[in-house]
Design a protein around this motif. Structure first.
Motif, short mmCIF file in Angstrom:
data_model
loop_
_atom_site.label_atom_id
_atom_site.label_comp_id
_atom_site.label_asym_id
_atom_site.label_seq_id
_atom_site.Cartn_x
_atom_site.Cartn_y
_atom_site.Cartn_z
N ASN A 93 10.34 -7.58 5.98
CA ASN A 93 9.90 -6.47 6.09
C ASN A 93 8.81 -6.06 5.52
O ASN A 93 8.22 -4.80 5.74
CB ASN A 93 10.71 -5.48 7.02
N ASP A 109 5.00 -4.63 3.83
CA ASP A 109 3.97 -4.41 5.03
C ASP A 109 3.44 -4.75 3.83
O ASP A 109 2.52 -3.35 2.27
CB ASP A 109 4.09 -2.97 5.19
N TYR A 110 2.02 -5.28 3.18
CA TYR A 110 1.29 -5.72 2.54
C TYR A 110 -0.02 -5.17 2.59
O TYR A 110 -0.24 -5.06 1.47
CB TYR A 110 1.47 -7.28 2.56
N GLU A 170 0.57 -1.52 2.96
CA GLU A 170 0.97 -0.51 1.93
C GLU A 170 0.59 -0.81 0.08
O GLU A 170 1.09 0.31 -0.25
CB GLU A 170 2.43 -0.12 2.41
N ALA A 215 1.01 -11.70 4.23
CA ALA A 215 0.61 -11.90 4.06
C ALA A 215 1.11 -13.27 5.13
O ALA A 215 1.97 -12.85 6.48
CB ALA A 215 0.01 -10.33 5.84
N ARG A 228 3.99 -14.98 3.80
CA ARG A 228 5.29 -14.43 3.65
C ARG A 228 6.85 -14.91 2.97
O ARG A 228 7.32 -15.51 3.25
CB ARG A 228 5.82 -14.13 5.01
#
Length: 632
Positions: free
Chosen positions: A584, A586-587, A589, A602, A605
Motif C-alpha cells: 500500500n 504511496d510513492y 509521499e 506506481a 508496484r
C-alpha cells in the motif's frame, strides 16, 4: 482412468485454462495434479500441444527452461524425450553454462502424447470451445474473476482463470496481400475475448510472428546438402525418461543449406510485395527470429544465411526449412526457394505465412503471473508477449501452480533470477515489459554459471515438493542423486594422486603438464585441458556415477572459484529481493523521488527493492531514497 473420479457438474470448476498450447497444457496439468477440478478449453481438440512452427524442443537457453520445467514437475521434457527423432547437445565446445540440449520431435506423436496425458489426468477436463468473454465481479473494491463465457457451452464459473491463448487471439495471417482471420495452421481464431479484456482494463498489445514453408521430401536433393547427425549418446530432458529406450531410437539426419546472391536479389526485388514492408502488418515481430526478407535487409553485408532442413516426423513427407520464415506471396516463395542448392525442384506443401495476434502488456502482472488488478486472473505464454514453446510452457507451469496454490491457501511460487531461467524470464516480463516477442537467451541471466542444465533439479525440485508435484519415488531418487554428487565432490577434494606412469601418460595425452609430486584430484581437474574422463585410469577409487552426476560434480570442482563468486553475487541479490516494499505504499509521499521514478514505481508496484532497481527509469539514487524512506 476411473470415470468415477469425474464430477457430474460441468458448469463449475476451480480453475479454467483458456488455450491448450504449451502454456495451457502445463498450467492445466499443474492445477489438476494439485487436486483442483480444472477445465482446459481449446478451439480444437486436434490442436492440443500443436507445434505450428518447428517441431523442436530446447536449444540455447530454451533447453535450460525445459530441464527446469521437468525439475518442477512439468510435462514438456518427458513428452519431448518420447517424441525425439534427433537429439543434439549444443555448444559442447564452450563452458558448461551455455551447453544446451535441443531435440527434433515427431510433431504428431508429441501432440498425441500430450493429449493422452491430459485425457488420463484426474481432475482435468478437456473441452472444445471458444472463450469469448470473462465474467468478473467485485470484492472489497477490486475486480475478481468469476468465470468465462464459452461458445458453445455458455457460462462456466471458476475461482481462477488462466489465459494462454497463444497466437489465436485476434489472429490474422498474411501470405503477400492474401489475408484472413485465422489462427496458426489455418485454424479458427479467437475473436471475442480481446474486447472483454479491454473492458476489464487489461492493457493489450499486437505482436507478429511467422513460419517458413513446408517442402515435400521427395522434391529435395539431399545428396548436395550438408548433413547434421544426432549425438551418439542422448541425455534426456526428464528424470522420468527411460535412458536405455531413448538411446535405442533410430535418429534421423537433419541438413544445412545456405541462401545465396540470387536468393537475396529476388527478395530485394519483391520487398514491396511483403506486408511487412508495405505497412499492412502493424504488429511487432521477433528480433531474434526474423523473416528471411528481414534478415536480408537488416544484415545486408552477409553474403549468405544458414538454413536448417529438418524432419516433421515419421508419419509425413513434410520438411521444415528453419530460418526461411516469410510473408511474401506464394509465387515469390517458389522463386527464392528454388535458388537454394538442392531445392531447384522443390514443391511447397504449406506456404510460409506471417501471423498477427493480440497479447497483454506483461507489466500488469505480478511475479506469480496473476493480474495485479484482477484477482484470480492469470496470464501465460505468448499471451504475455513471449515467443517459443519453452518460454510458454515455463510460464504455464508457474501460473498453474500459483492459481492452485492461492485457492488452496498455499504460499505462492515466486522464482527469482538467481534461482532459475524461469525466474529471469518472468522477472523480465513483469518488471521491464517487452516491446517485441520475448525470447529467452543465456545472456539475459546474471547467474549463468549457477543456472546450468545439469543442476536444474538441485535448484528447483525442492521448491516443487510442497505443491505435491514430485512423487515420493522421485523424491527418494532425487535425494540419493544429490548425496552421490556431494560425496563425489568431497572425495575429489580429498583424494591425492601420485605421479604414476599411467597418470602422467593420461595428462600428456591431454596436453597437460605431467606430475612430479602428488596432487589433489580436484586440483588436477581444475586444469582447463583436463576432464574427469582424463583421470579415469589413475583414479581407481572413483564410484559408479551416471553421466549427469559426473557432469555436475566435475563442473562444481572445475569452476569452483567462479561458482563461489557468483554465489556471493546471488547472496547480495537475495538481500535486495528480501527487502519487501509494502503493497500500500504511496510513492507520491516519498520525498526525493524523481517524477519519472514515482510514475514507474506506481505503475509497476514492485514487490521488493531488487525488483524496483530493475525498472527502466528508476536509477540508483531513487533506490537510495526509497531505502531511506522504508527505514523510517
Amino acid at each position: 482412468m476411473d470415470m468415477t473420479k469425474r464430477r457430474g457438474d460441468t458448469r463449475a470448476y476451480d480453475v479454467i485454462v483458456v488455450g491448450a498450447g504449451h502454456a495451457g497444457i502445463e498450467a492445466a496439468l499443474a492445477a489438476a495434479r494439485m487436486g483442483l477440478d480444472t477445465a482446459l478449453i481449446t478451439i480444437s481438440l486436434d490442436s492440443v500441444g500443436n507445434m505450428p512452427c518447428n517441431p523442436s524442443v530446447g536449444g540455447t537457453a530454451k533447453g535450460h527452461l525445459v530441464f527446469e520445467i521437468d525439475a518442477l514437475g512439468g510435462e514438456m521434457g518427458y513428452a519431448a524425450d518420447n517424441a525425439t527423432t534427433q537429439s543434439r547437445m549444443l555448444n559442447t565446445g564452450k563452458g558448461a553454462a551455455v551447453r544446451a540440449k535441443r531435440v527434433q520431435a515427431d510433431r504428431r506423436l508429441y501432440t498425441s502424447l500430450m493429449k493422452q496425458t491430459i485425457e488420463k489426468t484426474p481432475h482435468l477436463f478437456l473441452v472444445q470451445g471458444e472463450v469469448t468473454a470473462l465474467r468478473l465481479d467485485e470484492a472489497n473494491g477490486k475486480k475478481r474473476v468469476a468465470g468465462v463465457e464459452v461458445q458453445p457451452g455458455g457460462e462456466l464459473t471458476a475461482k481462477a482463470v488462466i489465459l494462454s491463448t497463444g497466437t489465436y487471439l485476434g489472429g490474422k495471417t498474411w501470405v503477400g496481400s492474401v489475408t484472413r482471420n485465422a489462427g496458426p495452421d489455418g485454424l479458427l481464431p479467437a475473436g471475442g475475448l480481446t474486447s472483454s479484456l479491454l473492458d476489464a482494463g487489461v492493457r493489450m498489445m499486437r505482436f507478429k510472428t511467422g513460419t517458413p514453408p513446408r517442402i515435400h521430401r521427395d522434391s529435395i536433393d539431399f545428396s548436395v546438402l550438408e548433413r547434421q547427425s544426432g549425438d551418439d549418446v542422448i541425455v534426456p530432458f526428464s528424470v522420468r525418461t527411460d535412458r536405455a529406450r531413448l538411446n535405442a531410437i533410430h535418429q534421423v539426419d537433419c541438413h544445412v543449406v545456405y541462401t545465396n546472391a540470387e536468393t537475396h536479389r529476388i527478395i530485394h526485388e519483391n520487398l514491396h510485395l511483403s506486408p511487412l514492408y508495405s505497412g499492412m502488418i502493424h504488429g511487432t515481430g521477433p528480433r531474434y527470429c526474423p523473416s528471411i526478407e528481414d534478415k536480408v535487409v537488416r544484415f545486408a553485408d552477409k553474403e549468405r544465411h544458414q538454413l536448417f532442413v529438418e524432419e516433421m516426423g515419421s508419419g509425413t513427407d513434410e520438411i521444415y526449412l528453419q530460418g526461411f520464415s516469410s510473408s511474401l506471396p506464394a509465387e515469390v516463395q517458389y522463386k527464392m526457394l528454388r535458388t537454394l542448392r538442392g531445392f531447384e525442384e522443390a514443391q511447397i506443401m504449406r506456404y510460409a505465412y506471417a501471423i498477427e495476434y493480440d497479447c497483454c502488456d506483461p507489466t500488469g502482472l505480478l511475479p506469480t503471473l496473476e493480474f495485479r488488478d484482477i484477482d484470480g486472473l492469470y496470464g501465460a505464454g505468448q499471451f504475455n508477449g513471449t515467443s517459443g514453446y519453452e518460454e510458454a510452457a515455463a510460464q504455464g507451469l508457474v501460473a498453474g501452480i500459483n492459481a492452485a496454490a492461492k485457492i488452496q491457501g498455499l504460499p505462492p511460487l515466486v522464482l527469482t533470477r538467481d534461482s532459475s531461467y524461469i525466474g529471469t524470464l518472468i522477472d523480465d516480463l513483469v518488471t521491464k515489459g517487452t516491446a517485441e516477442p520475448y525470447r529467452m537467451m543465456t545472456s539475459r541471466s546474471e547467474f549463468r554459471l549457477l543456472l546450468r542444465q545439469d543442476n536444474a533439479d538441485a535448484r528447483l525440485t525442492p521448491l516443487a515438493i510442497p505443491y505435491g508435484l514430485i512423487s515420493e519415488e522421485r523424491q527418494a531418487a532425487f535425494r540419493e542423486k544429490q548425496a552421490r554428487i556431494a560425496r563425489e565432490i568431497e572425495r575429489m577434494r580429498s583424494v591425492n594422486l601420485a605421479p604414476t606412469p599411467a597418470l602422467n601418460e593420461a595428462l600428456e595425452a591431454a596436453s597437460s603438464k605431467p606430475l612430479t609430486t602428488g596432487a589433489k584430484l580436484a586440483d588436477l581437474l581444475r586444469r582447463p585441458e583436463v576432464t574427469y574422463e582424463t583421470l579415469a585410469a589413475a583414479d581407481v577409487s572413483r564410484p559408479a556415477l551416471t553421466e549427469d552426476e559426473i557432469l555436475t560434480a566435475e563442473t562444481e570442482i572445475k569452476y569452483e572459484g567462479y561458482v563461489k563468486r557468483q554465489k556471493e553475487d546471488a547472496a547480495r541479490f537475495e538481500r535486495l529481493e528480501g527487502r519487501l516494499i509494502p503493497e500500500n505504499i504511496d510513492y507520491a509521499e516519498v520525498r526525493g523521488l524523481r517524477i519519472e521514478a514515482r510514475q514507474k514505481l506506481a505503475a509497476t508496484r514492485p514487490r521488493s527493492i531488487g525488483q524496483a532497481s530493475r525498472i527502466s527509469g528508476v536509477n540508483p539514487a531513487d533506490i537510495s531514497v526509497l531505502l531511506i524512506y522504508l527505514d523510517h
